[in-house]
Every structure is written in C-alpha cells, then in structure tokens.
Design an enzyme around this catalytic site. Sequence first.
Site, PDB file in Angstrom:
ATOM      1  N   ASP A  52       0.847  -1.196   0.000  1.00 44.56           N
ATOM      2  CA  ASP A  52       0.000   0.000   0.000  1.00 44.56           C
ATOM      3  C   ASP A  52       0.876   1.237   0.000  1.00 44.56           C
ATOM      4  OD1 ASP A  52      -3.266   0.240   0.593  1.00 44.56           O
ATOM      5  OD2 ASP A  52      -2.123   2.094   0.891  1.00 44.56           O
ATOM      6  N   LYS A  57      -0.656   3.049   7.298  1.00 42.57           N
ATOM      7  CA  LYS A  57      -1.455   1.816   7.250  1.00 42.57           C
ATOM      8  C   LYS A  57      -0.529   0.600   7.307  1.00 42.57           C
ATOM      9  CE  LYS A  57      -5.348   1.646   4.557  1.00 42.57           C
ATOM     10  NZ  LYS A  57      -6.161   1.515   3.339  1.00 42.57           N
ATOM     11  N   THR A 108     -11.398   2.694  -7.196  1.00 44.39           N
ATOM     12  CA  THR A 108     -11.831   3.230  -8.497  1.00 44.39           C
ATOM     13  C   THR A 108     -12.966   4.227  -8.224  1.00 44.39           C
ATOM     14  OG1 THR A 108     -13.207   1.237  -8.710  1.00 44.39           O
ATOM     15  CG2 THR A 108     -11.163   1.276  -9.957  1.00 44.39           C
ATOM     16  N   GLU A 173     -14.479  -8.898  -7.652  1.00 45.89           N
ATOM     17  CA  GLU A 173     -14.696  -9.259  -6.254  1.00 45.89           C
ATOM     18  C   GLU A 173     -16.164  -9.023  -5.898  1.00 45.89           C
ATOM     19  OE1 GLU A 173     -12.668 -10.691  -3.833  1.00 45.89           O
ATOM     20  OE2 GLU A 173     -14.724 -10.787  -3.099  1.00 45.89           O
ATOM     21  N   ASN A 232     -23.944  -5.474  -9.378  1.00 45.23           N
ATOM     22  CA  ASN A 232     -24.168  -4.404  -8.394  1.00 45.23           C
ATOM     23  C   ASN A 232     -25.376  -3.547  -8.770  1.00 45.23           C
ATOM     24  OD1 ASN A 232     -22.205  -5.166  -6.663  1.00 45.23           O
ATOM     25  ND2 ASN A 232     -20.903  -3.372  -6.912  1.00 45.23           N
ATOM     26  N   ALA A 276     -36.533  -2.819   2.596  1.00 41.07           N
ATOM     27  CA  ALA A 276     -36.723  -1.386   2.346  1.00 41.07           C
ATOM     28  C   ALA A 276     -36.019  -0.600   3.449  1.00 41.07           C
ATOM     29  CB  ALA A 276     -38.199  -1.072   2.317  1.00 41.07           C
ATOM     30  N   CYS A 284     -19.704   1.298  -2.942  1.00 39.30           N
ATOM     31  CA  CYS A 284     -19.840   0.592  -4.227  1.00 39.30           C
ATOM     32  C   CYS A 284     -21.131   0.834  -4.990  1.00 39.30           C
ATOM     33  CB  CYS A 284     -19.595  -0.884  -4.002  1.00 39.30           C
ATOM     34  SG  CYS A 284     -17.870  -1.141  -3.523  1.00 39.30           S
ATOM     35  N   LYS A 287     -21.407   4.423  -6.489  1.00 34.84           N
ATOM     36  CA  LYS A 287     -20.408   4.713  -7.536  1.00 34.84           C
ATOM     37  C   LYS A 287     -20.579   3.784  -8.734  1.00 34.84           C
ATOM     38  CE  LYS A 287     -16.210   2.149  -6.335  1.00 34.84           C
ATOM     39  NZ  LYS A 287     -16.226   1.130  -7.371  1.00 34.84           N
ATOM     40  N   LYS A 344     -23.934   0.599   6.562  1.00 39.01           N
ATOM     41  CA  LYS A 344     -24.718  -0.609   6.831  1.00 39.01           C
ATOM     42  C   LYS A 344     -24.209  -1.196   8.137  1.00 39.01           C
ATOM     43  CE  LYS A 344     -23.079  -4.490   4.757  1.00 39.01           C
ATOM     44  NZ  LYS A 344     -22.593  -5.402   3.718  1.00 39.01           N
TER      45      LYS A 344
HETATM   46  P1  NAD Z   1      -9.948   1.112  -0.296  1.00 40.97           P
HETATM   47  O1  NAD Z   1      -9.928   2.571  -0.535  1.00 40.97           O
HETATM   48  O2  NAD Z   1     -10.395   0.579   1.021  1.00 40.97           O
HETATM   49  O3  NAD Z   1      -8.479   0.525  -0.555  1.00 40.97           O
HETATM   50  C1  NAD Z   1      -7.690   0.874  -1.657  1.00 40.97           C
HETATM   51  C2  NAD Z   1      -6.237   0.954  -1.192  1.00 40.97           C
HETATM   52  O4  NAD Z   1      -5.387   1.066  -2.325  1.00 40.97           O
HETATM   53  C3  NAD Z   1      -5.931   2.173  -0.317  1.00 40.97           C
HETATM   54  O5  NAD Z   1      -5.390   1.738   0.914  1.00 40.97           O
HETATM   55  C4  NAD Z   1      -4.876   2.965  -1.128  1.00 40.97           C
HETATM   56  O6  NAD Z   1      -3.932   3.601  -0.320  1.00 40.97           O
HETATM   57  C5  NAD Z   1      -4.262   1.861  -1.955  1.00 40.97           C
HETATM   58  N1  NAD Z   1      -3.576   2.282  -3.191  1.00 40.97           N
HETATM   59  C6  NAD Z   1      -3.984   3.125  -4.148  1.00 40.97           C
HETATM   60  N2  NAD Z   1      -3.067   3.201  -5.137  1.00 40.97           N
HETATM   61  C7  NAD Z   1      -2.071   2.355  -4.798  1.00 40.97           C
HETATM   62  C8  NAD Z   1      -0.840   1.964  -5.419  1.00 40.97           C
HETATM   63  N3  NAD Z   1      -0.451   2.433  -6.615  1.00 40.97           N
HETATM   64  N4  NAD Z   1      -0.041   1.099  -4.768  1.00 40.97           N
HETATM   65  C9  NAD Z   1      -0.398   0.589  -3.578  1.00 40.97           C
HETATM   66  N5  NAD Z   1      -1.553   0.917  -2.941  1.00 40.97           N
HETATM   67  C10 NAD Z   1      -2.378   1.784  -3.553  1.00 40.97           C
HETATM   68  O7  NAD Z   1     -10.813   0.490  -1.475  1.00 40.97           O
HETATM   69  P2  NAD Z   1     -11.703  -0.858  -1.431  1.00 40.97           P
HETATM   70  O8  NAD Z   1     -12.983  -0.608  -0.746  1.00 40.97           O
HETATM   71  O9  NAD Z   1     -10.828  -1.967  -0.963  1.00 40.97           O
HETATM   72  O10 NAD Z   1     -12.043  -1.032  -2.991  1.00 40.97           O
HETATM   73  C11 NAD Z   1     -11.057  -1.377  -3.923  1.00 40.97           C
HETATM   74  C12 NAD Z   1     -11.735  -1.770  -5.219  1.00 40.97           C
HETATM   75  O11 NAD Z   1     -12.503  -2.961  -5.032  1.00 40.97           O
HETATM   76  C13 NAD Z   1     -12.716  -0.747  -5.796  1.00 40.97           C
HETATM   77  O12 NAD Z   1     -12.648  -0.793  -7.193  1.00 40.97           O
HETATM   78  C14 NAD Z   1     -14.067  -1.262  -5.330  1.00 40.97           C
HETATM   79  O13 NAD Z   1     -15.115  -0.860  -6.182  1.00 40.97           O
HETATM   80  C15 NAD Z   1     -13.863  -2.757  -5.418  1.00 40.97           C
HETATM   81  N6  NAD Z   1     -14.709  -3.536  -4.501  1.00 40.97           N
HETATM   82  C16 NAD Z   1     -14.872  -3.117  -3.223  1.00 40.97           C
HETATM   83  C17 NAD Z   1     -15.641  -3.895  -2.347  1.00 40.97           C
HETATM   84  C18 NAD Z   1     -15.868  -3.457  -0.921  1.00 40.97           C
HETATM   85  O14 NAD Z   1     -16.627  -4.112  -0.232  1.00 40.97           O
HETATM   86  N7  NAD Z   1     -15.264  -2.386  -0.449  1.00 40.97           N
HETATM   87  C19 NAD Z   1     -16.207  -5.101  -2.787  1.00 40.97           C
HETATM   88  C20 NAD Z   1     -15.992  -5.487  -4.112  1.00 40.97           C
HETATM   89  C21 NAD Z   1     -15.227  -4.700  -4.964  1.00 40.97           C
HETATM   90  C1  UGA Z   2     -22.111  -4.631  -2.206  1.00 37.71           C
HETATM   91  C2  UGA Z   2     -22.488  -5.998  -2.808  1.00 37.71           C
HETATM   92  O1  UGA Z   2     -23.460  -6.621  -1.971  1.00 37.71           O
HETATM   93  C3  UGA Z   2     -21.265  -6.903  -2.919  1.00 37.71           C
HETATM   94  O2  UGA Z   2     -21.619  -8.122  -3.556  1.00 37.71           O
HETATM   95  C4  UGA Z   2     -20.194  -6.182  -3.753  1.00 37.71           C
HETATM   96  O3  UGA Z   2     -19.009  -6.947  -3.829  1.00 37.71           O
HETATM   97  C5  UGA Z   2     -19.880  -4.832  -3.114  1.00 37.71           C
HETATM   98  O4  UGA Z   2     -21.099  -4.039  -3.011  1.00 37.71           O
HETATM   99  C6  UGA Z   2     -18.920  -4.046  -3.943  1.00 37.71           C
HETATM  100  O5  UGA Z   2     -18.911  -4.150  -5.144  1.00 37.71           O
HETATM  101  O6  UGA Z   2     -18.199  -3.311  -3.305  1.00 37.71           O
HETATM  102  P1  UGA Z   2     -21.592  -3.719   0.235  1.00 37.71           P
HETATM  103  O7  UGA Z   2     -21.562  -2.370  -0.410  1.00 37.71           O
HETATM  104  O8  UGA Z   2     -20.512  -4.090   1.162  1.00 37.71           O
HETATM  105  O9  UGA Z   2     -21.643  -4.861  -0.884  1.00 37.71           O
HETATM  106  O10 UGA Z   2     -22.932  -3.826   1.076  1.00 37.71           O
HETATM  107  P2  UGA Z   2     -24.422  -4.359   0.815  1.00 37.71           P
HETATM  108  O11 UGA Z   2     -24.730  -5.361   1.831  1.00 37.71           O
HETATM  109  O12 UGA Z   2     -24.642  -4.732  -0.585  1.00 37.71           O
HETATM  110  O13 UGA Z   2     -25.257  -3.043   1.149  1.00 37.71           O
HETATM  111  C7  UGA Z   2     -25.189  -1.889   0.331  1.00 37.71           C
HETATM  112  C8  UGA Z   2     -26.227  -0.884   0.779  1.00 37.71           C
HETATM  113  O14 UGA Z   2     -27.539  -1.349   0.498  1.00 37.71           O
HETATM  114  C9  UGA Z   2     -26.201  -0.584   2.273  1.00 37.71           C
HETATM  115  O15 UGA Z   2     -26.433   0.789   2.483  1.00 37.71           O
HETATM  116  C10 UGA Z   2     -27.337  -1.414   2.826  1.00 37.71           C
HETATM  117  O16 UGA Z   2     -27.880  -0.909   4.018  1.00 37.71           O
HETATM  118  C11 UGA Z   2     -28.332  -1.316   1.677  1.00 37.71           C
HETATM  119  N1  UGA Z   2     -29.298  -2.437   1.629  1.00 37.71           N
HETATM  120  C12 UGA Z   2     -28.869  -3.703   1.405  1.00 37.71           C
HETATM  121  C13 UGA Z   2     -30.641  -2.163   1.776  1.00 37.71           C
HETATM  122  O17 UGA Z   2     -31.062  -1.000   1.973  1.00 37.71           O
HETATM  123  N2  UGA Z   2     -31.536  -3.201   1.685  1.00 37.71           N
HETATM  124  C14 UGA Z   2     -31.142  -4.479   1.457  1.00 37.71           C
HETATM  125  O18 UGA Z   2     -32.014  -5.375   1.373  1.00 37.71           O
HETATM  126  C15 UGA Z   2     -29.781  -4.741   1.313  1.00 37.71           C
END
Ligand code: NAD
Ligand code: UGA
Length: 457
Positions: A52, A57, A108, A173, A232, A276, A284, A287, A344
């Site tokens: 990172d 961190k 992203t 993911e 999503n 609801a 996510c 965006k 959430k």
């Molecule tokens: P995050 O902001 O928690 O983590 C991203 C990390 O990448 C940060 O710590 C940042 O410092 C680091 N970073 C950025 N550029 C870097 C580089 N060049 N080298 C090393 N580290 C670097 O983000 P996240 O929530 O983990 O999401 C990451 C991606 O995964 C996004 O595209 C998101 O849409 C996707 N995603 C997120 C979730 C989720 O639940 N948060 C679930 C599925 C997919």
């Molecule tokens: C969501 C997807 O569920 C994951 O599969 C995906 O990987 C992720 O986005 C991602 O791409 O980052 P997450 O954002 O962690 O996961 O949380 P969710 O449980 O999906 O909830 C998203 C939002 O919807 C929250 O605000 C939650 O309160 C709301 N929600 C969820 C509702 O209002 N009603 C529901 O029935 C479910």
Amino acid sequence: MLCKIEKIDPCERGCLFKNEEIMKIAIIGTGYVGLPTGVGLAEFDNQVICVDKERSKIEQLKQGKVTLFEEGLEELFLKNLKEGRLSFTTNIKEAIPKADVVLIAVGTPPNPKTKEADLKYIYAAAEEIAPLLSDFTVVATKSTVPVGTGDKIEALIKQKNPKADVEVISLPEFLREGFAIYDFFHPDRIVIGANAQRGFDRIKKMYAPFEGKTNFLCVSRRSSETIKYASNAFLAMKIHYANELADFCEKAGAIVSEVTQGMGLDTRIGSRFLNAGPGYGGSCFPKDTNAMAYMGRQYGADLSLVAATIKGNALRKKKMAERILAQVEEVKNPKVAVLGLAFKGGTDDCRESPAIDIIQNLLELRPDIQIKAYDPKATEQARKILGDKIIYETDMYKAAEGADVLAVLTEWVDFKSLDLEKTLSLMEGKKIVDLRNMLSFEKATQLGFKYSSIGRV
Ligand code: NAD
Ligand code: UGA
C-alpha cells in the site's frame, strides 16, 4: 473464447482446505478488499505480500494492528502474520518480481464531475508493476473497472515492458463489507475473465481449495468486467424497488415486510436485498450504478432502469431527512438521537453512508438542531466527515437522553435489543423514526411511542 461453468451446491462445502502448491501472491492496495483477500489467500498456505502507498497503514499492519473492522478478520490476520505467510510493504519492488499472481485492489472512485470510474490508481499501479515483471505473471484486477480496462492495462504493460510475459485477467470481487471473511471462504461464484487459457489456469490454481466447492465461471475479459457492474446495479435496483414498494404500502395500507416476504418466497425473485430502508449507500452501489450509467451513455445503450434507480435513491435520502424533521416541526432547538452512522451494519465504513447524508440534510434544513449519535464501530470514520457538528455518544441510551425524536439509520443487529421502556424514560419526546425497521412496531406503539417505520403506517 473460453466458456466453462461448473455447478456445485455451495452448501455442501467442507471446512478449510489448503493449496497443494504454495503460490506467491502480491496484492496492490490493502483496503476493504485487499486486506481480507490477502488474509484469506494466506490462510490457504500461500505466501502473500500486501502493498500500500499509505505508510501509516502498512506500519500499523506490520505491528499486528488491523486497519479496518471486519468480523473474524483480526484473528486470521494475526495467525497468518505470526506464521509468516502474510507480510506488508510500501515498496512494490519487494512484491512483484517474485509473484506468480499480482492482484490489483486499488480504489476506483467516481469522477466528481462525470461520475465515471476514475482509473488513475489502476493505471498508476499498472505502470509501477510493468517494469518489475520477470517470469510469467498473471496480473488480475480485483478492483471494479469499466469494460475495456483490462485491454488498456495490457497495452500499458506491454508498452512499458515489451518483454513482459504477462496475462491480464479480470477477477471481480463480490464480497460484502461486514461479511468479507465469510464471503471470501463462501463465494457464490468465482468469475474469471481471461482471454487465454494459461491465465485462467493460474487463477484456478490460486483458488484450488474451492475446486469442486463453488461455481467457477470463465468468460471473456469484457464479459467479466460487465458481470461485476451488472450485478451491483441489479442489487441496487432490487433495493430501490423495495423502497418504492414501501412508499406504495404506506399509501395503500399494506405492510412492506409482508409484501417482500411474499415475493421473496418465489425462488425466481429471491428474498435477499428486498429490505426497504433509507436508500442504499456504501463505497460501491452509488459509484458503480453511476459508472454503469456513464458506460451506457458512452456506448449509446439505454440503461434507463439504472438511471431511475440512481435518481430515486438520491431523492430518498432527502425524503428520509424530511420524515424525521416532520416529527419536530413545532419544537425549537430540536434534539435528535441517531442510532447508526455506518452505511450498513457490521462495518466501520461511512463512505456514502445514508446515515451521514441524512444527518447532513438535517443540519442543513434545521440549523438549530442538536444531534447525538451512537454507532458501535463507525464513530471515528464519521467524525472524519462530520467533525464536531454532532455529538458522538458511547451507547444507545446516552444518545437517547433528552431527545425529542430517535432515528434508527443503520441496520446494526445491536439496535434490535434496544430496551424501549428504558428509552422512553430517558427521552424528552415520544417519537421514533425507524428507517431500518429494526424495532418492534407492536411494542413501540403499545408503549405510546409515535412510531414511524418504513412501509407501514
Ligand atoms: P480502499 O480505498 O479501502 O483501498 C484501496 C487501497 O489502495 C488504499 O489503501 C490505497 O492507499 C491503496 N492504493 C492506491 N493506489 C495504490 C498503489 N499504486 N499502490 C499501492 N496501494 C495503492 O478500497 P476498497 O474498498 O478496498 O475497494 C477497492 C476496489 O474494489 C474498488 O474498485 C471497489 O469498487 C472494489 N470492490 C470493493 C468492495 C468493498 O466491499 N469495499 C467489494 C468489491 C469490490
Ligand atoms: C455490495 C455488494 O453486496 C457486494 O456483492 C459487492 O461486492 C460490493 O457491493 C462491492 O462491489 O463493493 P456492500 O456495499 O458491502 O456490498 O454492502 P451491501 O450489503 O450490498 O449493502 C449496500 C447498501 O444497500 C447498504 O447501504 C445497505 O444498508 C443497503 N441495503 C442492502 C438495503 O437497503 N436493503 C437491502 O435489502 C440490502
């Protein structure tokens, strides 16, 4: 093009399983995806190094301190750290040359103007990786990226390092925050977007412990990138539909939880993601729906359902703030108790949290308001956004003390156990706005609360 699907009942999985062949895995980006993924892959006996840019961190992680809250994460993190399978660095040069697989898990975020996915972190990571590649390496994108990003990463790597022996893969993911560790070990499916067999084979090897235990779907890279956004956006639409139904039920005298229960029993519809509430949030859905709509415009394809979902969801959070304010219209300097700040339950993440949006709306619409809030895990994250505009309490009852109205904004399981009699004795007013339907309608109304929930009057 590869197209293969193996269907196995996910409920019939055994417990833990190990990789027969240890792989060296580098993860770029150690956030909500990178860290749980790194910990999970280390648990399979792989050698994982997480990179990172954020020095503080990495320092914390090296010292054995987890940097985010996820159920079950700390225990597995400490175990794998201690047993030497998991390490951390800010120096990408320590990670890439030896790696069999490089996972890109950087953010992203949305472009503030266009709302398209901003890929600056992706391309910066690809540029850093390129010159360090030596033997055959798979570079897989875990981040959610627009269709065609894999092609661009590949071109960029080839341009920077024409000799690189690399396959660029899309490996979306699907984990949910709050369930990241559970979801890592119990995936519904593993989607691999590969344009060549050897890339597919290496990723299957990395996920060998899931062989025969989950669905592996191998598709083209562009299909894989699309699957992530399409999933999503569909889930967001499902929630938005439940929210629209809730409004309908309030007008028509039906009860939304009964309606969605009845719908969900139809296996074609399914019961999940029909709760609801105040509108969806998080880093996510907001965006990714926006990025999907942008892609639709870019390709001239009509994604009107996605557009309606985005619009309806934004409006909903405003309406929810108005619903709370309607309870204190006559009160001067109203005091509001807020339960929940995270987007959430089960996470400390406040990115695009409906709770934060609603609080900001409340503060804007009624500058004389006083808000006392409690969240089991998200206080520090919320403080970074809201500063001292609200008071942060250490338990539900302290937040309720002296309040004219109590508003439940996040679906933390803990809130279900709120003692309503005690709450009533502490509050100034007798009003509850439960935007997550966490409390008992019957009990609250019996006690004399004016109880406003979602989808029921
Ligand atoms: P995050 O902001 O928690 O983590 C991203 C990390 O990448 C940060 O710590 C940042 O410092 C680091 N970073 C950025 N550029 C870097 C580089 N060049 N080298 C090393 N580290 C670097 O983000 P996240 O929530 O983990 O999401 C990451 C991606 O995964 C996004 O595209 C998101 O849409 C996707 N995603 C997120 C979730 C989720 O639940 N948060 C679930 C599925 C997919
Ligand atoms: C969501 C997807 O569920 C994951 O599969 C995906 O990987 C992720 O986005 C991602 O791409 O980052 P997450 O954002 O962690 O996961 O949380 P969710 O449980 O999906 O909830 C998203 C939002 O919807 C929250 O605000 C939650 O309160 C709301 N929600 C969820 C509702 O209002 N009603 C529901 O029935 C479910």
